[in-house]
Design an enzyme around this catalytic site. Sequence first.
Site, PDB file in Angstrom:
ATOM      1  N   ASP A  11       0.867  -1.173   0.000  1.00 24.89           N
ATOM      2  CA  ASP A  11       0.000   0.000   0.000  1.00 24.89           C
ATOM      3  C   ASP A  11       0.911   1.231   0.000  1.00 24.89           C
ATOM      4  O   ASP A  11       2.100   1.138   0.343  1.00 24.89           O
ATOM      5  CB  ASP A  11      -0.897  -0.047   1.247  1.00 24.89           C
ATOM      6  CG  ASP A  11      -1.770   1.174   1.372  1.00 24.89           C
ATOM      7  OD1 ASP A  11      -2.368   1.590   0.361  1.00 24.89           O
ATOM      8  OD2 ASP A  11      -1.840   1.731   2.480  1.00 24.89           O
ATOM      9  N   ASP A  13       0.023   5.120   1.017  1.00 25.40           N
ATOM     10  CA  ASP A  13      -0.115   6.006   2.175  1.00 25.40           C
ATOM     11  C   ASP A  13      -0.132   5.215   3.470  1.00 25.40           C
ATOM     12  O   ASP A  13      -0.977   4.325   3.658  1.00 25.40           O
ATOM     13  CB  ASP A  13      -1.409   6.822   2.067  1.00 25.40           C
ATOM     14  CG  ASP A  13      -1.466   7.659   0.799  1.00 25.40           C
ATOM     15  OD1 ASP A  13      -1.029   8.812   0.834  1.00 25.40           O
ATOM     16  OD2 ASP A  13      -1.948   7.130  -0.228  1.00 25.40           O
ATOM     17  N   ASP A 169      -1.926  -0.839   5.944  1.00 24.93           N
ATOM     18  CA  ASP A 169      -2.224  -0.367   7.297  1.00 24.93           C
ATOM     19  C   ASP A 169      -3.716  -0.163   7.519  1.00 24.93           C
ATOM     20  O   ASP A 169      -4.118   0.514   8.466  1.00 24.93           O
ATOM     21  CB  ASP A 169      -1.456   0.929   7.597  1.00 24.93           C
ATOM     22  CG  ASP A 169      -1.962   2.106   6.782  1.00 24.93           C
ATOM     23  OD1 ASP A 169      -2.303   1.906   5.591  1.00 24.93           O
ATOM     24  OD2 ASP A 169      -2.025   3.221   7.322  1.00 24.93           O
TER      25      ASP A 169
END
Length: 229
Positions: A11, A13, A169
């Site tokens: 991922d 960000d 996250d």
Amino acid sequence: MRRDHDALLLDLDGTLLDTAPDMGGALNRLRAEHGLEPLPFATIRPVVSHGAMRLVSLGFPEASGAAFETLRLRFLEIYAEHLAEGTRLFDGFELVLESLETRGLPWGIVTNKPGWLTDPLLAALGLDRRAACAVSGDTLAERKPHPLPLLHAAGLIGVPPEHCVYVGDAERDIQAGRAAGMTTVVASYGYLSPQDDPVSWQPHGIVATPQELLDWVAADTAQDTRALA
């Protein structure tokens, strides 16, 4: 088990890049345009991985309908103007990427961020020339938590999904990774909020630092990391 993993997909960000300074800055610039005080960084940070809509909702909780959409578009405009001023790799990730590249193991990006922001951001940081793939939120008809972007990324790098590790996250990252048949890892150093319970997302693992990701890709790579340190 971990020795069978031949690629690392990430991922963007809150996993590969710490984009919170620029995304939070854009939100507070937007609030300033409307005569509002800046929000504390600690309030903004846990929301960054959830994108523009959640950030604008945080900054303007009363906005709705056309007014909200105007704010969202203005937020994106401001963010695009300050895309890579404070954004950096998370501490330790440069060594991770160098270790993977030294061993010829591909790494790539699968993000819900739109390509018109992803591509110039990666270019500004010199990562566009290093990533084996970059699948954005508008690359395909589906986006995470759908597994299609991850399966597409695996096809681009030529590694079977079951030999890929996907790191994120947010819960949608783990949902997408598991649905794609990949090994899933939560980046606990990312933008998790106190309310998040990553164990309940049922990942295969949780890491507190980027360096720990090397243990999930290839055991020999971890040894290379210690040698480079």
